[in-house]
Design an enzyme around this catalytic site. Structure first.
Site, PDB file in Angstrom:
ATOM      1  N   SER A   1       0.827  -1.201   0.000  1.00  0.00           N
ATOM      2  CA  SER A   1       0.000   0.000   0.000  1.00  0.00           C
ATOM      3  C   SER A   1       0.868   1.259   0.000  1.00  0.00           C
ATOM      4  O   SER A   1       1.650   1.484  -0.921  1.00  0.00           O
ATOM      5  CB  SER A   1      -0.945  -0.046   1.203  1.00  0.00           C
TER       6      SER A   1
ATOM      7  N   ASP B   1      -2.680   6.042  -3.215  1.00  0.00           N
ATOM      8  CA  ASP B   1      -1.519   5.419  -2.596  1.00  0.00           C
ATOM      9  C   ASP B   1      -1.015   4.320  -3.527  1.00  0.00           C
ATOM     10  O   ASP B   1      -1.503   4.170  -4.649  1.00  0.00           O
ATOM     11  CB  ASP B   1      -1.861   4.880  -1.206  1.00  0.00           C
TER      12      ASP B   1
ATOM     13  N   ASP C   1      -1.285   1.118  -3.844  1.00  0.00           N
ATOM     14  CA  ASP C   1      -2.165   0.106  -4.419  1.00  0.00           C
ATOM     15  C   ASP C   1      -3.541   0.657  -4.759  1.00  0.00           C
ATOM     16  O   ASP C   1      -4.439  -0.101  -5.147  1.00  0.00           O
ATOM     17  CB  ASP C   1      -2.278  -1.112  -3.503  1.00  0.00           C
TER      18      ASP C   1
ATOM     19  N   ASP D   1      -6.124   1.785  -3.186  1.00  0.00           N
ATOM     20  CA  ASP D   1      -7.379   1.468  -2.496  1.00  0.00           C
ATOM     21  C   ASP D   1      -7.900   2.669  -1.714  1.00  0.00           C
ATOM     22  O   ASP D   1      -8.924   2.577  -1.052  1.00  0.00           O
ATOM     23  CB  ASP D   1      -7.244   0.243  -1.594  1.00  0.00           C
TER      24      ASP D   1
END
Length: 460
Positions: free
Chosen positions: A102, A241, A243, A245
């Protein structure tokens, strides 16, 4: 072996804490646990990753582990975490695996697991996977034709982008956006999705090289986006960010619009559209008091959970609600996603701007953020520190002093020997003084590494 799973999967320094050997064992255990209910077919697993160089190594280990457990593996390549959750559900797979840390720096990596339907794992299932990793079952692995096969899904990104655009309430005509992709998993799909939905898109930090993910960019380093929005005369900026999400935004003047403000905007948009189930928003205990006050004024009910998007997800699913999230920018829209999706959040935010013709600053003004101050105190016993009579008394004293115009939250860290003292108040100075006093009391009772200190005088 200590506990593997944290609040969002397994994380560690790649090739140290998180070794290929561990990734292999986790993959085998996950396949055995998550696919055990139906052995009439070979388990199906979807595997994706963010662009970290270590992801290539860990992906190889995970794919090998899954195939050795008899699973058919669909390898997607680089795609945001919510994209893997979506494809896991779309393919009716037994499990999904995302390799990402992340917003963490490049040397870290992580393993995020999804069950059938693209849902995050409950604690009980994580515990079973951990037990399997620690003490693998004696069952023999398949051989011959029973060994799993590996396939590459070349158009996974196209499927995901089509889903995102289809989930956008209205065209984004007239909206100019700068998107910071954090040199991460959204580096290709973010601009594609926003552009297909009708926005004029300028992408920055969208050239991952395996080593530059989150480096001075993305949702944890917002200043470059603020400058880019002002330089390009954009209507807003969106920061993802590593990833993707989560998403944070900045308005045309470069002012940050955080997850609480985004939730307020989207909740009211859904209320106006008649899609805000039970007129209720799910938030965590860390959401700003300003959000609570704004939603109370607008007649929107609130459900409060512990910190962590998994707890938000649980509340949404259990109550059948339509939106929830965190101040950090994790926003969940269950009608379209099984987990927080930063791209989906950005699309819905811009759709509200396009539909109303209002600026982001105007929309965000529905709530006024109260100054929020956080103090971390190192302690030997987190539970004892939170329950100590002197600490309880200090919190009561502080709340009486704030007189309903602020709040005090004491929260033990889930990963470190820390107690976090969070205070909101009408001014930064007041919040800092209250937070310092409560932190001093916590340290005096249970602090580590510093000499004893006398209790400060009461606030009132």
């Amino acid at each position: 072996m200590g506990r593997l799973f944290g609040t969002d999967g397994i994380r560690g320094i790649a090739n140290a804490d998180l070794s290929p050997e561990l990734a292999l064992r986790v993959a085998i255990a996950a396949a055995n646990v998550l696919a055990e209910a139906d052995r009439s077919h070979a388990p199906l697993a979807v595997v994706g990753r963010d662009p970290r160089a270590s992801g290539e190594m860990l992906e190889a280990a995970v794919v090998a582990g899954l195939a050795s457990a008899g699973a058919t593996v669909v390898r997607v390549g680089v795609l945001p975490t919510p994209g893997i959750a979506f494809l896991t559900a779309e393919a009716s797979a037994d499990l999904g695996v995302m390799l990402s840390a992340s917003h963490n720096p490049m040397p870290d990596n992580g393993i995020k697991l999804f069950a059938a339907g693209g849902h995050k794992l409950p604690d009980a299932i994580e515990a079973r996977i951990e037990a399997e990793v620690a003490s693998p079952s004696a069952a023999s692995r398949p051989t011959g034709a029973g060994i799993g096969r590996v396939h590459d899904l070349l158009d996974g990104a196209e499927h995901y982008v089509k889903h995102l655009v289809g989930a956008t309430p209205n065209p984004l005509t007239g909206v100019r956006v700068v998107v910071d992709c954090a040199n991460g998993a959204a580096s290709e799909v973010a601009a594609e999705a926003y552009g297909q939905a009708g926005a004029d898109v300028i992408a920055i930090f969208a050239e991952p090289d395996g080593h530059n993910i989150n480096e001075g960019c993305g949702s944890t380093h917002i200043e470059p986006l603020r400058e880019a929005v002002r330089r390009h005369g954009a209507d807003l900026g969106i920061a993802h960010d590593g990833d993707a999400d989560r998403a944070l935004a900045v308005d045309a003047a470069g002012e940050v619009v955080d997850g609480d403000q985004i939730m307020a905007i989207l909740a009211l948009a859904m209320r106006d559209a008649g899609t805000l189930t039970q007129d209720t928003l799910v938030m965590t205990v860390m959401s700003n008091l300003g959000l609570r006050l704004a939603m109370q004024r607008e007649g929107v009910n609130l459900v409060e959970t512990k910190v962590g998007d998994r707890y938000v997800l649980e509340a949404l699913r259990e109550r059948g609600l339509a939106i929830g999230g965190e101040q950090s920018g994790h926003v969940v829209l269950p009608a379209h996603a099984t987990t927080g999706d930063g791209l989906l959040t950005g699309l819905h935010l811009m759709a509200r701007m396009a539909a109303t013709g209002r600026t982001l600053a105007d929309l965000a003004a529905v709530m006024t953020k109260l100054p929020q101050v956080l103090r971390n105190v190192s302690v030997a016993d987190k539970a004892a520190a939170c329950e100590a009579p002197a600490v309880v008394a200090a919190i009561a004293d502080a709340e009486a002093h704030l007189a309903g115009a602020g709040r005090v939250l004491l929260r033990p860290s889930g990963t470190e020997p820390l107690v976090r003292v969070m205070v909101e108040a009408s001014t930064v100075g007041l919040a800092e003084s209250v937070a310092s006093r409560v932190a001093d009391v916590v340290h005096s009772v249970a602090g580590l590494s510093l000499p004893p200190r006398s209790l400060p005088p009461p606030l009132i």
